[in-house]
Design a protein around this motif. Structure first.
Motif, PDB file in Angstrom:
ATOM      1  N   ASN A  27      43.988  24.861  48.990  1.00  0.00           N
ATOM      2  CA  ASN A  27      45.393  25.244  49.151  1.00  0.00           C
ATOM      3  C   ASN A  27      45.583  26.709  49.544  1.00  0.00           C
ATOM      4  N   ALA A  28      44.502  27.411  49.783  1.00  0.00           N
ATOM      5  CA  ALA A  28      44.589  28.851  50.026  1.00  0.00           C
ATOM      6  C   ALA A  28      45.036  29.139  51.460  1.00  0.00           C
ATOM      7  N   PRO A  29      45.499  30.388  51.699  1.00  0.00           N
ATOM      8  CA  PRO A  29      46.014  30.744  53.027  1.00  0.00           C
ATOM      9  C   PRO A  29      44.958  30.696  54.131  1.00  0.00           C
ATOM     10  N   GLN A  30      43.723  30.906  53.773  1.00  0.00           N
ATOM     11  CA  GLN A  30      42.656  30.720  54.759  1.00  0.00           C
ATOM     12  C   GLN A  30      41.385  30.292  54.031  1.00  0.00           C
ATOM     13  N   ILE A  31      40.438  29.772  54.804  1.00  0.00           N
ATOM     14  CA  ILE A  31      39.283  29.139  54.189  1.00  0.00           C
ATOM     15  C   ILE A  31      38.454  30.142  53.380  1.00  0.00           C
ATOM     16  N   GLU A  32      38.380  31.375  53.890  1.00  0.00           N
ATOM     17  CA  GLU A  32      37.653  32.400  53.128  1.00  0.00           C
ATOM     18  C   GLU A  32      38.242  32.556  51.728  1.00  0.00           C
ATOM     19  N   GLU A  33      39.551  32.371  51.639  1.00  0.00           N
ATOM     20  CA  GLU A  33      40.228  32.572  50.364  1.00  0.00           C
ATOM     21  C   GLU A  33      40.008  31.378  49.429  1.00  0.00           C
ATOM     22  N   ASP A  34      39.870  30.180  49.977  1.00  0.00           N
ATOM     23  CA  ASP A  34      39.449  29.038  49.156  1.00  0.00           C
ATOM     24  C   ASP A  34      38.154  29.400  48.442  1.00  0.00           C
ATOM     25  N   MET A  35      37.250  29.996  49.216  1.00  0.00           N
ATOM     26  CA  MET A  35      35.943  30.345  48.658  1.00  0.00           C
ATOM     27  C   MET A  35      36.052  31.466  47.639  1.00  0.00           C
ATOM     28  N   ALA A  36      36.839  32.488  47.971  1.00  0.00           N
ATOM     29  CA  ALA A  36      36.925  33.651  47.093  1.00  0.00           C
ATOM     30  C   ALA A  36      37.551  33.289  45.750  1.00  0.00           C
ATOM     31  N   LEU A  37      38.639  32.542  45.786  1.00  0.00           N
ATOM     32  CA  LEU A  37      39.311  32.196  44.533  1.00  0.00           C
ATOM     33  C   LEU A  37      38.446  31.217  43.735  1.00  0.00           C
ATOM     34  N   GLY A  38      37.737  30.354  44.439  1.00  0.00           N
ATOM     35  CA  GLY A  38      36.795  29.471  43.763  1.00  0.00           C
ATOM     36  C   GLY A  38      35.708  30.274  43.074  1.00  0.00           C
ATOM     37  N   ASN A  39      35.293  31.311  43.736  1.00  0.00           N
ATOM     38  CA  ASN A  39      34.246  32.153  43.172  1.00  0.00           C
ATOM     39  C   ASN A  39      34.703  32.869  41.905  1.00  0.00           C
ATOM     40  N   ILE A  40      35.911  33.361  41.947  1.00  0.00           N
ATOM     41  CA  ILE A  40      36.451  34.038  40.768  1.00  0.00           C
ATOM     42  C   ILE A  40      36.605  33.022  39.630  1.00  0.00           C
ATOM     43  N   ALA A  41      37.082  31.836  39.976  1.00  0.00           N
ATOM     44  CA  ALA A  41      37.205  30.780  38.964  1.00  0.00           C
ATOM     45  C   ALA A  41      35.848  30.486  38.332  1.00  0.00           C
ATOM     46  N   LEU A  42      34.808  30.438  39.158  1.00  0.00           N
ATOM     47  CA  LEU A  42      33.470  30.166  38.632  1.00  0.00           C
ATOM     48  C   LEU A  42      32.999  31.266  37.687  1.00  0.00           C
ATOM     49  N   ASP A  43      33.261  32.511  38.048  1.00  0.00           N
ATOM     50  CA  ASP A  43      32.870  33.620  37.172  1.00  0.00           C
ATOM     51  C   ASP A  43      33.581  33.516  35.822  1.00  0.00           C
ATOM     52  N   LEU A  44      34.875  33.219  35.861  1.00  0.00           N
ATOM     53  CA  LEU A  44      35.641  33.128  34.610  1.00  0.00           C
ATOM     54  C   LEU A  44      35.162  31.944  33.775  1.00  0.00           C
ATOM     55  N   LEU A  45      34.882  30.855  34.453  1.00  0.00           N
ATOM     56  CA  LEU A  45      34.354  29.690  33.758  1.00  0.00           C
ATOM     57  C   LEU A  45      33.024  30.051  33.081  1.00  0.00           C
ATOM     58  N   GLY A  46      32.245  30.846  33.776  1.00  0.00           N
ATOM     59  CA  GLY A  46      30.970  31.298  33.208  1.00  0.00           C
ATOM     60  C   GLY A  46      31.186  32.125  31.941  1.00  0.00           C
TER      61      GLY A  46
END
Ligand SMILES: [Fe+2]
Ligand SMILES: [Fe+2]
Lengths: 251, 416
Positions: A27-46
């Motif tokens: 749902n992000a404004p661009q594909i790079e941002e799908d990845m970036a927000l996913g990455n932050i989510a993964l760090d927080l999940l960690g």
């Protein structure tokens, strides 16, 4: 034990924000941002996954990560209201991420000085990660503030939107104060983290040609006592429903 | 056991809407660099092996983790995944093809074509179409599983799922970069996707109804994709071939993770087993259809058939017939289904001693064409979702461009 309760709040902040950030993927404004927000989510999940089992050890219940995440009720979650708010537009997310990541940089610096080995480990690993999160948020706040008329307007509105949820991050509630006094889980109480965080946010906001909002008329309270806002129940319903539908199952 | 969960990345400076800027040097030069995505700084985090937290990957010793589980691992075990390196080391060829005779000579010698080389317009267009369709499939393919991120039944599964969807986004970007070396930019390709002028793999027009679907997709869909993509690692077009090597490695993780989801379900409660069986029932035939209709015969039709196939074979873009790959996939997958304890929904499935292959029934090609033409359960939803995300984000991308332009002006003014 104050330390366990305090850490549970930190773990819940990380989990619930990871849950919200995960909603951005596709749902992000661009594909790079799908990845970036996913990455932050993964760090927080960690972060959450590292803290939960330790809380289970400290409180003597032996609960694991999924016991905490999937099988507690809303009143038992200790996260602040900021992270449970529904996903807004991209400017709102960057306003939330700016405050939260700036707060987490200071928080994990504090945890890095903990005498509890697990907590220290979490802090030392996370402090590197959350600097990336902060950097990411800062860059976007500046881009949006300095971008077009529309993005400037939206970014300013987003700062106003997030303002009522900020104070709660820095409340010196009795549990946090007691936990820090025990000394094993960090050296700074929430309130003492605020000046550094405030400074970083104000700097970014002025760089973005935006203005800090006036003090809001109301502010959120109660998250650390399990008093949550309306979106929390729906968030938990989604988070927990598969796990709860299959009692005792492993995945 | 150390288990890596796909690619971990964090975005540094974003490049918004600048055509050509997103091309990754690794794609252009063929240098064996650390794989990255345009605008994305790779970052390996210590202890990011989120799977290892709970121990063995398969939870059971019956499955040998060293046993190849998909075509990428098979190729690695047989030492045939290095096709590109043996095809055309950079030094072997003195100069770029300056005319089409040189192109023909390179193809005849089974060497790689690079962006600087002259190439027939039809070769270029064929590749653009194929690489774009592949990139679109990665991007649309994020949706069926992305749909489960908030509902994953454990935190470990949630982490793996996020990493997987993130990987697919990376594959999409990497492939758009490969397409950009052919002189078309991502923006235009996305528009063609959104306008329905270019396709994505029809498999993603099926819905993910239960948690087990995430297992079935990893096991079957990523598995079939790998079977299709391993030969593309030897594709005649260098940037595409190099992209495929990297992509196949990650798809291989996805396939194992999917298998492991089903493995766990099949050893779980009755309702978990039923969930896994139901997912296998629904995904088996669409997965077989992923290889496309037979290249010849009654069912053959459409863009990959007949003379197209021949031309692609001659150009070293396509290496195996669709039926050949389908058979390989069935042969590899049936024993895995048996290990899982799943029944595959095909009464004609039986081992043929004489052929040394599994016999299997006929894919419903009518359904295949119907879904391909737009009448599938999720066709409309997938494109609408993609367009909504893109349209909702338009003001963000505009702002980033405006800011970049302002910053440039300011820099120029202060330099003057
Ligand atoms: Fe992929
Ligand atoms: Fe994949």
């Amino acid at each position: 034990m104050a330390s366990a309760t305090y850490l549970l709040g930190l773990a819940d902040d990380a989990l619930i924000y990871a849950q919200r950030l995960g909603e951005w993927m596709t749902n992000a404004p661009q594909i790079e941002e799908d990845m970036a927000l996913g990455n932050i989510a993964l760090d927080l999940l960690g972060q959450a996954r590292a803290l939960y089992p330790h809380v289970g050890e400290l409180d003597g219940t032996g609960r694991g990560e999924d016991d905490f995440a999937m099988l507690r009720y809303e009143r038992e979650f200790r996260n602040v209201h900021l992270v449970e708010q529904e996903r807004g537009d991209f400017a709102q997310e960057m306003a939330r991420l700016l405050w939260f990541s700036a707060y987490q940089v200071e928080l994990h610096r504090s945890l890095s000085g903990a005498t509890d080995e697990v907590v220290r480990g979490v802090g030392q690993k996370a402090v590197k990660e959350v600097r990336y999160h902060l950097d990411h948020a800062q860059q976007w706040v500046v881009r949006l503030g300095d971008g077009t008329d529309e993005s400037h307007r939206r970014m300013q509105a987003a700062l106003d939107w997030v303002a009522p949820y900020v104070d709660e991050l820095f409340d010196d509630d009795p549990v946090s104060v007691a936990a820090v006094r025990e000394g094993s889980v960090g050296v700074h109480s929430p309130a003492s983290l605020r000046p550094a965080v405030q400074h970083v946010v104000e700097l970014t906001v002025s760089q973005a040609t935006l203005t800090m909002p006036d003090p809001p008329a109301w502010r959120s309270r109660g998250g650390r006592d399990g008093i949550h806002s309306r979106p929390m129940g729906y968030l938990l319903a989604e988070l927990q429903h598969i796990a709860r539908s299959h009692p005792g199952a492993t995945w | 056991m150390l288990v890596v969960v796909g690619m971990r990345v964090v975005v540094g400076v974003l490049m918004v809407g600048c055509a050509g800027r997103g091309i990754h040097p690794g794609i252009l030069s063929g240098a064996r660099q650390a794989a990255t995505v345009p605008g994305v700084v790779p970052r390996t985090l210590p202890g990011s092996g989120v799977i290892s937290h709970t121990g063995r990957m398969y939870g059971n010793d019956v499955i040998d983790p060293n046993e190849p589980l998909n075509a990428a691992e098979q190729a690695a075990a047989e030492g045939t995944d290095d096709g590109v390196a043996s095809l055309s080391p950079a030094g072997r060829r003195e100069q770029a093809a300056t005319d089409l005779a040189a192109f023909d000579a390179l193809i005849a010698a089974d060497q790689r074509i690079e962006p600087r080389d002259a190439m027939p317009e039809k070769y270029r267009q064929t590749l653009i179409r194929q690489i774009a369709q592949h990139a679109h499939s990665e991007i649309i393919g994020m949706q069926p599983e992305g749909n489960w991120i908030t509902r994953a039944p454990s935190l470990r599964r949630k982490a793996i799922l996020i990493a997987k969807v993130q990987d697919e986004a990376g594959h999409g970007l990497y492939l758009y970069s490969a397409a950009e070396t052919l002189g078309i930019d991502r923006q235009e390709l996305l528009e063609r996707l959104h306008d329905g002028k270019q396709r994505y793999s029809s498999i993603f027009n099926y819905p993910t109804l239960t948690w087990a679907d995430n297992g079935a997709i990893g096991w079957l869909v990523d598995g079939a994709a790998i079977m299709n993509q391993v030969p593309l690692c030897r594709c005649s077009y260098g940037p595409y071939a190099r992209a495929m090597i990297r992509v196949c490695k990650e798809e291989s993780f996805h396939q194992r993770q999917g298998f492991e989801i089903l493995w766990t379900l099949m050893r779980g409660t009755e309702s978990q087993q039923a969930m896994a069986q139901d997912a296998a029932n629904r995904w088996w035939w669409p997965a077989l259809a992923m290889f496309g209709p037979p290249d010849t015969g009654d069912a053959a039709a459409g863009p990959t058939s007949g003379s197209h196939t021949e031309q692609s074979m001659a150009w070293g873009i396509k290496r195996f017939a669709n039926d050949e790959l389908r058979q390989k996939f069935v042969d590899m997958t049936v024993p895995q289904a048996q290990k899982l304890g799943l029944t595959l929904p095909d009464p004609d499935l039986r081992w043929n001693e004489e052929r040394g292959h599994w016999d299997f029934g006929q894919v419903d090609w009518d359904e295949f064409w119907r879904v391909l033409r737009g009448d599938g359960p999720c066709n409309a939803e997938r494109i609408a979702h993609r367009r909504r995300a893109h349209d909702d984000g338009a003001w963000v991308r505009e702002a980033a461009n405006a800011h970049a332009a302002k910053a440039q002006t300011r820099a120029r003014e202060s330099a003057a």
